[in-house]
Design a protein around this motif. Structure first.
Motif, short mmCIF file in Angstrom:
data_model
loop_
_atom_site.label_atom_id
_atom_site.label_comp_id
_atom_site.label_asym_id
_atom_site.label_seq_id
_atom_site.Cartn_x
_atom_site.Cartn_y
_atom_site.Cartn_z
N THR A 81 9.37 10.55 8.83
CA THR A 81 9.19 10.64 7.38
C THR A 81 9.46 9.34 6.62
OG1 THR A 81 11.46 11.34 6.95
CG2 THR A 81 9.87 13.08 7.48
N ALA A 82 9.77 8.27 7.34
CA ALA A 82 10.06 7.00 6.67
C ALA A 82 8.80 6.45 6.00
CB ALA A 82 10.57 5.99 7.69
N ASP A 83 8.98 5.42 5.18
CA ASP A 83 7.83 4.73 4.60
C ASP A 83 7.49 3.54 5.50
OD1 ASP A 83 6.42 4.56 1.61
OD2 ASP A 83 6.42 2.66 2.72
N ILE A 84 6.22 3.23 5.53
CA ILE A 84 5.75 2.11 6.33
C ILE A 84 6.33 0.78 5.86
CG2 ILE A 84 3.59 0.79 6.63
CD1 ILE A 84 2.36 3.13 7.68
N GLY A 85 6.80 0.76 4.64
CA GLY A 85 7.40 -0.46 4.09
C GLY A 85 8.75 -0.81 4.69
N TRP A 86 9.31 0.09 5.49
CA TRP A 86 10.59 -0.19 6.13
C TRP A 86 10.39 -0.35 7.63
CZ3 TRP A 86 13.30 -1.23 2.11
CH2 TRP A 86 13.18 -0.47 0.95
N ILE A 87 11.38 -0.89 8.31
CA ILE A 87 11.24 -1.11 9.75
C ILE A 87 11.02 0.22 10.49
CG2 ILE A 87 13.72 -1.00 10.28
CD1 ILE A 87 11.20 -3.40 11.94
N THR A 88 11.62 1.30 10.00
CA THR A 88 11.44 2.58 10.69
C THR A 88 9.96 2.95 10.72
OG1 THR A 88 13.64 3.22 9.97
CG2 THR A 88 12.24 4.98 10.81
N GLY A 89 9.27 2.67 9.63
CA GLY A 89 7.83 2.93 9.60
C GLY A 89 7.07 2.02 10.55
N HIS A 90 7.45 0.74 10.59
CA HIS A 90 6.77 -0.19 11.50
C HIS A 90 6.93 0.26 12.96
CE1 HIS A 90 6.67 -2.83 8.04
NE2 HIS A 90 6.19 -3.85 8.72
N LEU A 119 0.82 -1.21 0.00
CA LEU A 119 0.00 0.00 0.00
C LEU A 119 0.86 1.26 0.00
CD1 LEU A 119 -2.77 -0.83 2.67
CD2 LEU A 119 -3.14 -0.47 0.23
N PRO A 120 0.27 2.36 -0.44
CA PRO A 120 0.97 3.65 -0.26
C PRO A 120 0.90 4.06 1.21
CG PRO A 120 -1.06 3.92 -1.58
CD PRO A 120 -1.05 2.52 -1.07
N MET A 121 1.45 5.24 1.50
CA MET A 121 1.45 5.76 2.88
C MET A 121 0.10 6.37 3.19
SD MET A 121 4.28 5.56 4.62
CE MET A 121 4.51 7.09 5.54
N ILE A 122 -0.89 5.53 3.40
CA ILE A 122 -2.24 6.01 3.69
C ILE A 122 -2.72 5.35 4.98
CG2 ILE A 122 -2.85 6.58 1.30
CD1 ILE A 122 -4.18 3.83 1.04
N PRO A 123 -3.72 5.92 5.64
CA PRO A 123 -4.17 5.35 6.92
C PRO A 123 -4.53 3.87 6.81
CG PRO A 123 -5.13 7.52 6.63
CD PRO A 123 -4.41 7.21 5.35
N GLU A 124 -5.04 3.45 5.65
CA GLU A 124 -5.41 2.04 5.50
C GLU A 124 -4.22 1.11 5.70
OE1 GLU A 124 -6.41 4.51 3.63
OE2 GLU A 124 -8.61 4.43 3.65
N ALA A 125 -3.02 1.59 5.45
CA ALA A 125 -1.83 0.75 5.68
C ALA A 125 -1.69 0.47 7.17
CB ALA A 125 -0.59 1.44 5.13
N VAL A 126 -1.87 1.51 7.98
CA VAL A 126 -1.77 1.34 9.44
C VAL A 126 -2.94 0.47 9.92
CG1 VAL A 126 -1.63 2.54 11.65
CG2 VAL A 126 -0.73 3.64 9.59
N ILE A 127 -4.12 0.75 9.38
CA ILE A 127 -5.31 -0.01 9.78
C ILE A 127 -5.11 -1.50 9.48
CG2 ILE A 127 -7.76 -0.37 9.21
CD1 ILE A 127 -7.81 2.77 8.70
N ALA A 128 -4.59 -1.79 8.30
CA ALA A 128 -4.38 -3.19 7.91
C ALA A 128 -3.36 -3.88 8.82
CB ALA A 128 -3.95 -3.28 6.45
N MET A 129 -2.28 -3.16 9.13
CA MET A 129 -1.26 -3.75 10.01
C MET A 129 -1.86 -4.08 11.38
SD MET A 129 1.90 -1.19 9.09
CE MET A 129 3.18 -1.87 10.16
N LEU A 130 -2.56 -3.09 11.95
CA LEU A 130 -3.11 -3.29 13.29
C LEU A 130 -4.22 -4.34 13.29
CD1 LEU A 130 -3.18 0.42 14.47
CD2 LEU A 130 -1.62 -1.37 15.27
N ALA A 131 -4.96 -4.42 12.18
CA ALA A 131 -6.01 -5.44 12.10
C ALA A 131 -5.39 -6.84 12.12
CB ALA A 131 -6.85 -5.23 10.83
#
Ligand code: 7RM
Length: 649
Positions: free
Chosen positions: A305-314, A140-152
């Protein structure tokens, strides 16, 4: 309490900066003293900030080292810690996520909003048949749904495997197949400098012709106005599924050692490694470091400012900040779109107080000029932080002056996908900073610098950066590859974690990280394996052999540079160079595109046939050649050098 926060540069370059607050200073002292006196008690104390469904009674099991287990009879849920526990009080209405789209569209999700969305998507995943322990791939891009999907995923005990949106369809395919994911969550598209990123098309290419047999359903978030083909029976719109989903999903009770996620990261050889993190230890690690390294408080607005696709984002967009109940900014676009002041405009717009970015970005800002930050009110900032590669002292000073306006300390955080959380960093209570030094181990972490024999090196000497004892957020294994886990990290020095970085200590004991010692290169803070890029290159019919190196680059830190030998009947040309670059982009992604490709008739090899990339790096960087005694044919290297200096240098 207010303090005079005027920075002060000492003659040796050290920056004397008042402690962020009296409290921060006392906290740093307290944490260090506790960790010093009893390391495990320290990590026990830190775990109290996490909400456990069942309290642990045993802190660490070393019986099957290096397969360590932390807090292993405790039970918790990571999603519960990031969301549910905050909706019981005033934080229910606090902004959890502030999303800023590239087009300037803003969406704010309160903790309650996030709770609702996560619960619904957890039910969506369950309805699609996802079970505890199974893997969901998120592209996914850097959108709230990425965070939602991870937490789900975390909520139902499924492992997420987030694949960076900049990776190609081939890279996505490999990662799906390694993990055996059942579900892929993607979007119809993303934005990058005003141009669409065709995520769904990439996903279709990855899945075509049953290339990813484990995938049963593809969930598609509608993010751009673009139409995309939807395969009946396989592809489902996120919004349709969410409309039908139940509002509440009970969080799974997870054991501390149950895995939380897989994240693929480049290694020395072969395909990327699936780095596996656990639930309990990881949560303690990211919660503790977010709280103490960033001095994260309830009224902060925090932006990484990292992307969620990297550990820094996680760790530092999702789990650490949300576990702390912080407000985390999520920005989809690039730093220079629509203009080169975009980051500073965002800081001003949201009143960002804690700002975490990478040296490669800072070097870019330096090049663009200080007029861009100067045009904005950045007075909300109180702490800055850096990650991804060593920060050169000039960049540190620029960051300190032009962004922090000499009012903000800088946390230079050294850590890795494998370490889960910061391991070496200053603390906000410190009063003396060395620009360029990651400085000191986080309390409760025992790092050292070893020579080949495993002895600590003397101050000023370079050696292997290692971790001498386990820490809670350490990786637990490589997905389906314990042997590689042992070989990569644990077999060089018994019982000691090998980071793959080199470092030195100065006379004051401060740690300076130098860079990778292996064949991993660092392009703009992103890890790439030379082996991955080489295997992409040799797929071209014209290529016999390829050697890839990281060549010093002013902005990116390192740039990909390839030395290629051709098969009989082929000759090097500009067209071939363009084709090879494109091949790498399609196999891995744009971030791996070689900056330059040099054709040579032979590559320098050792007697055992290993390509000596270090010598090629010397050539590319115009350095005097290092030790050539192990070469099979020392003639070759000098002829490559002559040709390179003439044609490329
Ligand atoms: C967090 C992250 C890890 C590699 C690591 C280093 C380099 C990261 C710093 C740094 C010097 C730093 N994870 N690195 N932070 N080098 N100072 N503060 O980047 O797995 O993608 O990369 O990045 O070489 O081994 S990562």
């Amino acid at each position: 309490m207010e303090m005079n926060r005027q920075g002060n540069v000492a003659p040796d370059g050290e920056v004397l900066h008042p402690s962020l607050s009296k409290e921060a200073k006392e906290t740093a002292e307290k944490l260090r003293a506790l960790a010093q006196s009893d390391r495990l008690a320290f990590w026990g104390e830190m775990s109290k900030d996490i909400t456990w469904f069942k309290e642990w009674t045993k802190i660490l099991d070393e019986g099957n080292a290096p397969f360590y287990r932390w807090y292993y009879d405790g039970q918790l849920n990571a999603c519960y810690n990031c969301v549910d526990r905050h909706i019981k009080g005033w934080k229910k209405n606090k902004a959890a996520i502030i999303f800023e789209g590239e087009l300037g569209d803003t969406r704010v999700l309160t903790y309650w909003d996030l709770y609702r969305e996560v619960n619904k998507f957890a039910n969506v995943l369950k309805n699609l048949g996802v079970k505890r322990g199974e893997v969901v791939t998120i592209y996914l891009p850097m959108i709230p749904e990425a965070v939602i999907a991870m937490l789900a995923c975390a909520r139902i005990g499924a492992l997420h495997s987030v694949v960076f949106g900049g990776f190609s369809s081939d890279a996505l395919k490999d990662r799906i197949n390694d993990s055996g994911a059942k579900i892929l969550v993607t979007a119809n598209g993303g934005y990058r400098r005003g141009k669409p990123v065709p995520l769904k098309n990439n996903a279709d290419t990855a899945l075509q012709g049953n290339q990813c047999p484990s995938i049963e359903k593809v969930v598609v978030v509608r993010h751009t106005p673009d139409d995309v083909p939807m395969e009946p029976g396989r592809d489902l719109w996120y919004s349709d599924l969410m409309n039908e989903a139940g509002l509440y999903c009970e969080p799974e009770v997870m054991d501390a050692e149950d895995p939380l996620f897989i994240l693929y990261s480049s290694g020395t050889t072969g395909k990327p490694k699936g780095i596996l993190h656990s639930t309990g230890g990881y949560m303690v690690g990211v919660h503790t470091t977010t709280k103490y390294v960033f001095d994260c408080k309830d009224d902060d607005v925090y932006w990484c400012t990292a992307d969620i696709g990297w550990i820094t984002g996680h760790s530092y967009i999702v789990y650490g900040p949300l576990s702390n109940g912080a407000t985390t900014v999520l920005y989809e676009g690039s730093p220079d779109y629509p203009a080169q002041d975009r980051f500073w405009a965002i800081i001003e717009k949201f009143g960002v107080s804690l700002f975490y970015t990478a040296p490669t970005a800072i070097r870019l800002f330096m090049r663009w000029g200080e007029q861009y930050p100067a045009a904005h009110d950045l007075s909300s900032l109180r702490l800055l932080a850096s990650v991804g590669e060593p920060i050169n002292p000039e960049a540190w000073m620029w960051f300190y002056k032009h962004i922090g306006r000499e009012n903000c300390p800088i946390m230079d955080t050294w850590w890795q996908t494998e370490t889960g959380a910061h391991l070496v960093t200053p603390l906000p209570g410190d009063t003396s900073f060395k620009p360029g030094a990651a400085t000191s181990p986080f309390p409760g972490v025992e790092v050292d610098i070893f020579d080949e024999e495993g002895n600590s090196v003397k101050p000023g000497e370079q050696g292997y950066l290692v971790v001498k004892s386990p820490w809670p957020s350490m990786l637990r294994n490589l997905y389906n590859d314990s042997e590689r886990f042992l070989n990569t990290y644990w077999n060089q020095f018994k019982g000691v974690y090998l980071s793959g970085d080199s470092a030195k200590r100065d006379e004051d004991g401060a740690i300076w990280v130098i860079g990778r010692v292996d064949d991993v290169i660092n392009v703009s803070g992103h890890r790439l394996g030379t082996a991955e890029i080489e295997s992409a290159l040799v797929e071209h019919q014209a290529v016999a052999e390829a050697a890839v190196i990281g060549k010093k680059h002013e902005l990116k830190g390192q740039a990909v540079s390839a030395f290629v030998t051709l098969r009989e009947g082929f000759t090097g040309s500009d067209e071939l160079i363009a084709e090879l670059k494109q091949l790498v982009v399609s196999k891995i992604g744009a971030l791996a595109r070689p900056e330059d490709i040099f054709f040579t008739s032979e590559l320098p090899k050792t007697r055992s046939g290993k390509i000596m990339r270090r010598l090629l790096r010397d050539i590319a960087e115009g350095k005097v050649l290092g030790d050539t005694t192990t070469l099979m044919d020392p003639e070759i290297i000098s002829s490559i050098k002559d040709k390179y200096d003439k044609e490329a240098g």
